[in-house]
Design an enzyme around this catalytic site. Structure first.
Site, PDB file in Angstrom:
ATOM      1  N   SER A  15      -2.221   1.030   2.660  1.00 47.36           N
ATOM      2  CA  SER A  15      -1.457   0.273   1.655  1.00 47.36           C
ATOM      3  C   SER A  15      -2.337  -0.748   0.935  1.00 47.36           C
ATOM      4  CB  SER A  15      -0.310  -0.470   2.338  1.00 47.36           C
ATOM      5  OG  SER A  15       0.471   0.423   3.088  1.00 47.36           O
ATOM      6  N   GLU A  35     -12.155   6.682   4.028  1.00 50.76           N
ATOM      7  CA  GLU A  35     -10.958   6.863   4.859  1.00 50.76           C
ATOM      8  C   GLU A  35     -11.284   7.866   5.951  1.00 50.76           C
ATOM      9  OE1 GLU A  35      -7.778   5.584   5.392  1.00 50.76           O
ATOM     10  OE2 GLU A  35      -7.942   7.094   6.984  1.00 50.76           O
ATOM     11  N   THR A  42      -1.195   4.049   7.357  1.00 49.54           N
ATOM     12  CA  THR A  42      -0.114   4.086   8.348  1.00 49.54           C
ATOM     13  C   THR A  42       1.240   4.269   7.684  1.00 49.54           C
ATOM     14  OG1 THR A  42      -1.400   2.595   9.727  1.00 49.54           O
ATOM     15  CG2 THR A  42       0.931   2.799  10.249  1.00 49.54           C
ATOM     16  N   CYS A  43       1.508   3.493   6.645  1.00 51.93           N
ATOM     17  CA  CYS A  43       2.844   3.498   6.053  1.00 51.93           C
ATOM     18  C   CYS A  43       3.254   4.899   5.604  1.00 51.93           C
ATOM     19  CB  CYS A  43       2.880   2.521   4.871  1.00 51.93           C
ATOM     20  SG  CYS A  43       4.468   2.496   4.049  1.00 51.93           S
ATOM     21  N   CYS A  48       6.185   3.688   7.915  1.00 53.66           N
ATOM     22  CA  CYS A  48       7.440   3.459   7.180  1.00 53.66           C
ATOM     23  C   CYS A  48       8.091   4.732   6.633  1.00 53.66           C
ATOM     24  CB  CYS A  48       7.207   2.552   5.969  1.00 53.66           C
ATOM     25  SG  CYS A  48       5.801   1.468   6.025  1.00 53.66           S
ATOM     26  N   LYS A  51       9.108   7.523   9.220  1.00 56.37           N
ATOM     27  CA  LYS A  51      10.120   6.860  10.056  1.00 56.37           C
ATOM     28  C   LYS A  51      11.463   6.798   9.334  1.00 56.37           C
ATOM     29  CE  LYS A  51      10.948   2.765   9.445  1.00 56.37           C
ATOM     30  NZ  LYS A  51      10.408   1.501   9.864  1.00 56.37           N
ATOM     31  N   TYR A  99      -1.255   9.829  -3.724  1.00 58.15           N
ATOM     32  CA  TYR A  99      -2.199   8.722  -3.513  1.00 58.15           C
ATOM     33  C   TYR A  99      -3.612   9.131  -3.914  1.00 58.15           C
ATOM     34  CZ  TYR A  99       0.847   5.263  -1.411  1.00 58.15           C
ATOM     35  OH  TYR A  99       1.812   4.306  -1.232  1.00 58.15           O
ATOM     36  N   TYR A 178      10.373  -3.992  16.564  1.00 54.55           N
ATOM     37  CA  TYR A 178      11.137  -3.182  15.618  1.00 54.55           C
ATOM     38  C   TYR A 178      10.867  -1.695  15.785  1.00 54.55           C
ATOM     39  CZ  TYR A 178       7.281  -2.466  12.243  1.00 54.55           C
ATOM     40  OH  TYR A 178       6.122  -2.081  11.623  1.00 54.55           O
ATOM     41  N   ILE A 179       9.622  -1.324  16.097  1.00 57.29           N
ATOM     42  CA  ILE A 179       9.317   0.109  16.222  1.00 57.29           C
ATOM     43  C   ILE A 179      10.058   0.693  17.433  1.00 57.29           C
ATOM     44  CG2 ILE A 179       7.446   1.779  16.622  1.00 57.29           C
ATOM     45  CD1 ILE A 179       5.611  -0.008  14.956  1.00 57.29           C
ATOM     46  N   GLU A 182      13.736   1.019  16.504  1.00 56.93           N
ATOM     47  CA  GLU A 182      13.990   2.071  15.516  1.00 56.93           C
ATOM     48  C   GLU A 182      13.938   3.459  16.163  1.00 56.93           C
ATOM     49  OE1 GLU A 182      12.421  -0.329  11.557  1.00 56.93           O
ATOM     50  OE2 GLU A 182      11.066   1.090  12.497  1.00 56.93           O
ATOM     51  N   ARG A 205      11.983 -10.499  18.980  1.00 55.84           N
ATOM     52  CA  ARG A 205      11.633 -11.913  18.846  1.00 55.84           C
ATOM     53  C   ARG A 205      11.369 -12.243  17.363  1.00 55.84           C
ATOM     54  NH1 ARG A 205       9.831 -14.891  23.155  1.00 55.84           N
ATOM     55  NH2 ARG A 205       9.538 -13.026  24.399  1.00 55.84           N
ATOM     56  N   THR A 312       3.952  -3.476   4.919  1.00 57.69           N
ATOM     57  CA  THR A 312       3.323  -2.805   3.786  1.00 57.69           C
ATOM     58  C   THR A 312       3.320  -3.622   2.495  1.00 57.69           C
ATOM     59  OG1 THR A 312       3.472  -0.569   4.583  1.00 57.69           O
ATOM     60  CG2 THR A 312       3.709  -0.841   2.216  1.00 57.69           C
ATOM     61  N   HIS A 437      34.136  -6.004  -5.661  1.00 56.48           N
ATOM     62  CA  HIS A 437      35.078  -5.503  -4.676  1.00 56.48           C
ATOM     63  C   HIS A 437      35.394  -4.032  -4.913  1.00 56.48           C
ATOM     64  CE1 HIS A 437      38.305  -5.885  -1.788  1.00 56.48           C
ATOM     65  NE2 HIS A 437      39.103  -5.265  -2.637  1.00 56.48           N
ATOM     66  N   GLU A 442      29.992  -8.134  -0.819  1.00 55.80           N
ATOM     67  CA  GLU A 442      30.816  -9.230  -1.346  1.00 55.80           C
ATOM     68  C   GLU A 442      31.019 -10.332  -0.305  1.00 55.80           C
ATOM     69  OE1 GLU A 442      35.065  -8.476  -2.166  1.00 55.80           O
ATOM     70  OE2 GLU A 442      34.889  -6.634  -1.015  1.00 55.80           O
TER      71      GLU A 442
HETATM   72  C1  LIG Z   1       6.023   3.459  13.099  1.00 52.02           C
HETATM   73  C2  LIG Z   1       5.766   2.391  12.058  1.00 52.02           C
HETATM   74  C3  LIG Z   1       6.763   2.042  11.185  1.00 52.02           C
HETATM   75  C4  LIG Z   1       6.538   1.077  10.223  1.00 52.02           C
HETATM   76  N1  LIG Z   1       7.566   0.756   9.387  1.00 52.02           N
HETATM   77  C5  LIG Z   1       7.381  -0.193   8.439  1.00 52.02           C
HETATM   78  C6  LIG Z   1       8.432  -0.514   7.536  1.00 52.02           C
HETATM   79  O1  LIG Z   1       9.540   0.031   7.621  1.00 52.02           O
HETATM   80  N2  LIG Z   1       8.178  -1.438   6.567  1.00 52.02           N
HETATM   81  C7  LIG Z   1       6.951  -2.062   6.456  1.00 52.02           C
HETATM   82  O2  LIG Z   1       6.766  -2.884   5.556  1.00 52.02           O
HETATM   83  N3  LIG Z   1       5.946  -1.774   7.308  1.00 52.02           N
HETATM   84  C8  LIG Z   1       6.134  -0.859   8.298  1.00 52.02           C
HETATM   85  N4  LIG Z   1       5.104  -0.537   9.140  1.00 52.02           N
HETATM   86  C9  LIG Z   1       3.829  -1.303   9.026  1.00 52.02           C
HETATM   87  C10 LIG Z   1       2.970  -0.775   7.880  1.00 52.02           C
HETATM   88  O3  LIG Z   1       2.744   0.598   8.057  1.00 52.02           O
HETATM   89  C11 LIG Z   1       1.662  -1.550   7.827  1.00 52.02           C
HETATM   90  O4  LIG Z   1       1.951  -2.929   7.721  1.00 52.02           O
HETATM   91  C12 LIG Z   1       0.793  -1.145   6.643  1.00 52.02           C
HETATM   92  O5  LIG Z   1       0.518   0.234   6.653  1.00 52.02           O
HETATM   93  C13 LIG Z   1      -0.518  -1.951   6.661  1.00 52.02           C
HETATM   94  O6  LIG Z   1      -1.366  -1.520   5.635  1.00 52.02           O
HETATM   95  P1  LIG Z   1      -2.938  -1.696   5.768  1.00 52.02           P
HETATM   96  O7  LIG Z   1      -3.504  -1.356   4.439  1.00 52.02           O
HETATM   97  O8  LIG Z   1      -3.267  -2.995   6.354  1.00 52.02           O
HETATM   98  O9  LIG Z   1      -3.400  -0.620   6.846  1.00 52.02           O
HETATM   99  P2  LIG Z   1      -3.065   0.920   7.014  1.00 52.02           P
HETATM  100  O10 LIG Z   1      -1.995   1.372   6.112  1.00 52.02           O
HETATM  101  O11 LIG Z   1      -2.888   1.122   8.469  1.00 52.02           O
HETATM  102  O12 LIG Z   1      -4.408   1.633   6.534  1.00 52.02           O
HETATM  103  C14 LIG Z   1      -5.597   1.509   7.239  1.00 52.02           C
HETATM  104  C15 LIG Z   1      -6.410   2.769   7.003  1.00 52.02           C
HETATM  105  O13 LIG Z   1      -7.760   2.538   7.405  1.00 52.02           O
HETATM  106  C16 LIG Z   1      -8.266   3.719   8.000  1.00 52.02           C
HETATM  107  N5  LIG Z   1      -9.416   3.314   8.805  1.00 52.02           N
HETATM  108  C17 LIG Z   1      -9.436   2.506   9.903  1.00 52.02           C
HETATM  109  N6  LIG Z   1     -10.696   2.290  10.303  1.00 52.02           N
HETATM  110  C18 LIG Z   1     -11.514   2.956   9.434  1.00 52.02           C
HETATM  111  C19 LIG Z   1     -12.916   3.099   9.318  1.00 52.02           C
HETATM  112  N7  LIG Z   1     -13.741   2.454  10.151  1.00 52.02           N
HETATM  113  N8  LIG Z   1     -13.403   3.879   8.333  1.00 52.02           N
HETATM  114  C20 LIG Z   1     -12.591   4.504   7.465  1.00 52.02           C
HETATM  115  N9  LIG Z   1     -11.243   4.401   7.528  1.00 52.02           N
HETATM  116  C21 LIG Z   1     -10.709   3.614   8.495  1.00 52.02           C
HETATM  117  C22 LIG Z   1      -7.082   4.244   8.794  1.00 52.02           C
HETATM  118  O14 LIG Z   1      -7.224   5.621   9.074  1.00 52.02           O
HETATM  119  C23 LIG Z   1      -5.924   3.954   7.829  1.00 52.02           C
HETATM  120  O15 LIG Z   1      -5.684   5.048   6.977  1.00 52.02           O
HETATM  121  C24 LIG Z   1       5.280   0.453  10.113  1.00 52.02           C
HETATM  122  C25 LIG Z   1       4.247   0.807  10.988  1.00 52.02           C
HETATM  123  C26 LIG Z   1       4.486   1.767  11.954  1.00 52.02           C
HETATM  124  C27 LIG Z   1       3.381   2.145  12.890  1.00 52.02           C
END
Ligand SMILES: Cc1cc2nc3c(=O)[nH]c(=O)nc-3n(C[C@H](O)[C@H](O)[C@H](O)COP(=O)(O)OP(=O)(O)OC[C@H]3O[C@@H](n4cnc5c(N)ncnc54)[C@H](O)[C@@H]3O)c2cc1C
Length: 448
Positions: A15, A35, A42-43, A48, A51, A99, A178-179, A182, A205, A312, A437, A442
């Protein structure tokens, strides 16, 4: 001519990393992003998005039952997990493609490799190639914590839950965040017998206590089991591949799948931070200033790896603000006040601003308004489940400082209401708004 291969080298196309890459590129920077797994992070790939699609899929369990009360002749329906799983994974593929297109159309070079830091301006790729960059952005996210106990290798994390061959008959979830909640809701609706095990006596918490209690009460009534204050001891795999989860006290719990959902740690291991003097805190989170700059002048970090707010939209904002600051000649910080969040449990809960307890601590005198009601749809469906909305108001200024809710569509309703809380509107201004309503929302303008 630049002395470096790139103006910006981003590690991690999640993200925060994708947003920062494309905005920096739009500002004219020469950008590459590495990457190691899949674009979207992750998202999109294992958070997200898949999920939430499972949440939608799971909800049909109740909807199909309720439909009969609304006059629909619904034959006995069976759930086919592989169909949902494969459709969800196909959608994840589609999004990953989008993406990649975004990066491509912005002229960002995508390098599908793991990258590590070798110096303030240099990065090494898994294939051995070394590249230089004026600035490096670390956006490597977070990783699920797996407890260090005997047999932990038999457990899964959220990463693997989207790929199960079948839904487990018995699922044990370790964690109370939350995970954990969920996945408990999702798999309970798929028919699994779910036990949620937490090492303390408190679930979720940071969320408002009355809302958490309501989720607990509804989940228990539905048949989700809970065990609190439990210390994991070991996990034993039986000959038939089932598991037995042992605790330091109390009976062991047999299960087919064990899910560790006990938090997510900043993904900094083996990243080479020491090569550039990038400091981390006690939890391994990268220390940054308000502009996301690390202790190394040329290196920045955004998103979960900094452990500010692991969400995210926050990672996206941090990535955007970084790119505007460093490449857009427009220094920007992120405002962490009144960030709304949700738990997509069954039913979902959502909140923004101060909880009642936080407000009392911070402000002294607060007024609390609640609406505890059975949504109209639940009444006709014969469901006992009640929704609960809570508004926390600063007694001195009449400003609404917190809104917390649990009930159908709570996250959708809360997102809109969060604008009013963020804008600092008063309870009177909520009251001045005419109700729409009949709706659940509401209740927010009718609180007495
Ligand atoms: C099950 C689950 C449900 C979630 N639900 C929600 C939700 O409903 N709403 C919400 O807001 N957030 C949710 N989140 C959290 C959300 O996914 C993260 O907050 C968000 O993805 C963080 O973005 P980021 O860019 O920090 O990292 P990420 O999106 O995790 O991206 C990091 C990337 O870096 C790559 N990487 C790591 N190390 C290296 C390296 N050394 N070299 C190259 N690539 C590397 C990884 O492969 C990954 O693709 C959820 C998370 C999980 C696990």
């Amino acid at each position: 001519m630049s002395d470096y291969d790139f103006d910006l080298f981003v590690i991690g196309a999640g993200s925060g990393g994708v947003r920062a890459s494309r905005v920096a590129s739009a500002h004219g920077a020469k950008v590459a992003v590495a990457e190691e797994y899949r674009v979207g992070g992750t998202c999109v790939i294992r958070g997200c998005v898949p999920k939430k699609l499972l949440v939608y899929g799971a909800h049909f369990a109740g909807d199909l039952k309720d439909a009969r009360r609304f006059g629909w002749k619904v034959p006995d329906c069976a759930f086919e997990w592989p169909v949902l799983r494969d459709n969800v994974l196909a959608d994840v593929d589609r999004l990953e493609g989008l993406y990649k297109n975004t990066l491509d159309s912005h002229g960002v070079e995508l390098i599908p490799e793991r990258a590590t830091i070798t110096g303030p301006h240099s990065v090494k790729l898994a294939n051995g190639r070394e590249v230089s960059a004026r600035h490096v952005l670390i956006a490597t996210g977070a990783w699920p914590v797996v407890p260090e106990v005997e047999g932990a290798e038999h457990g899964l994390t959220s990463n693997e839950m989207f790929h199960l061959d079948e839904t487990p008959r018995r699922l044990v979830i370790i964690g109370g965040g939350y995970i954990a909640n969920e996945f408990a809701g999702i798999f309970h609706q798929f028919g699994s017998q779910v036990t949620l095990v937490n090492r303390s006596s408190t679930l979720l918490r940071g969320y408002d206590e009355s809302i958490r209690d309501r989720l607990m009460q509804i989940s228990t009534t539905k048949g989700i089991q809970f065990r609190f204050n439990a210390q994991l001891d070991r996990i034993v795999k039986n000959e038939d591949d089932t598991l037995c989860v042992h605790f330091s006290e109390g009976d062991p719990i047999p299960c087919d799948v064990l899910l560790f959902a006990a938090g997510r740690r900043p993904h900094t291991g083996g990243l080479g931070l020491e090569n550039a003097g990038v400091e981390v805190d006690g939890k391994g989170a990268i220390k940054v200033d308000e502009y996301s700059r690390t202790s190394c002048e040329s290196i920045y970090a955004v998103g979960d790896v900094t452990d500010r707010l692991q969400l995210t939209p926050v990672a996206i904002r941090e990535g955007h603000a970084f790119a505007d600051t460093v490449f857009g000649d427009n220094p920007r910080t992120v405002d962490y006040d009144c960030v709304p969040s949700a738990v997509f449990s069954d039913p979902p809960m959502a909140g923004v601003g101060l909880t009642e307890a936080q407000a009392k601590n911070k402000l002294g005198t607060v007024k609390v308004y609640t609406s505890d009601f059975r949504p109209m749809k639940n009444v006709l469906a014969g469901r006992e489940e009640r929704a609960l909305y809570k508004m926390v108001v600063d007694a001195t200024t009449d400003c609404v400082v917190g809104l917390h809710m649990i009930g159908p569509d709570a996250p959708e309703i809360l997102q809109a209401a969060a604008i009013a809380v963020k804008a600092g509107l008063t309870k009177q201004q909520f009251d001045d708004t005419v109700a729409l309503h009949p709706s659940m929302a509401e209740e927010l303008v009718l609180l007495k």
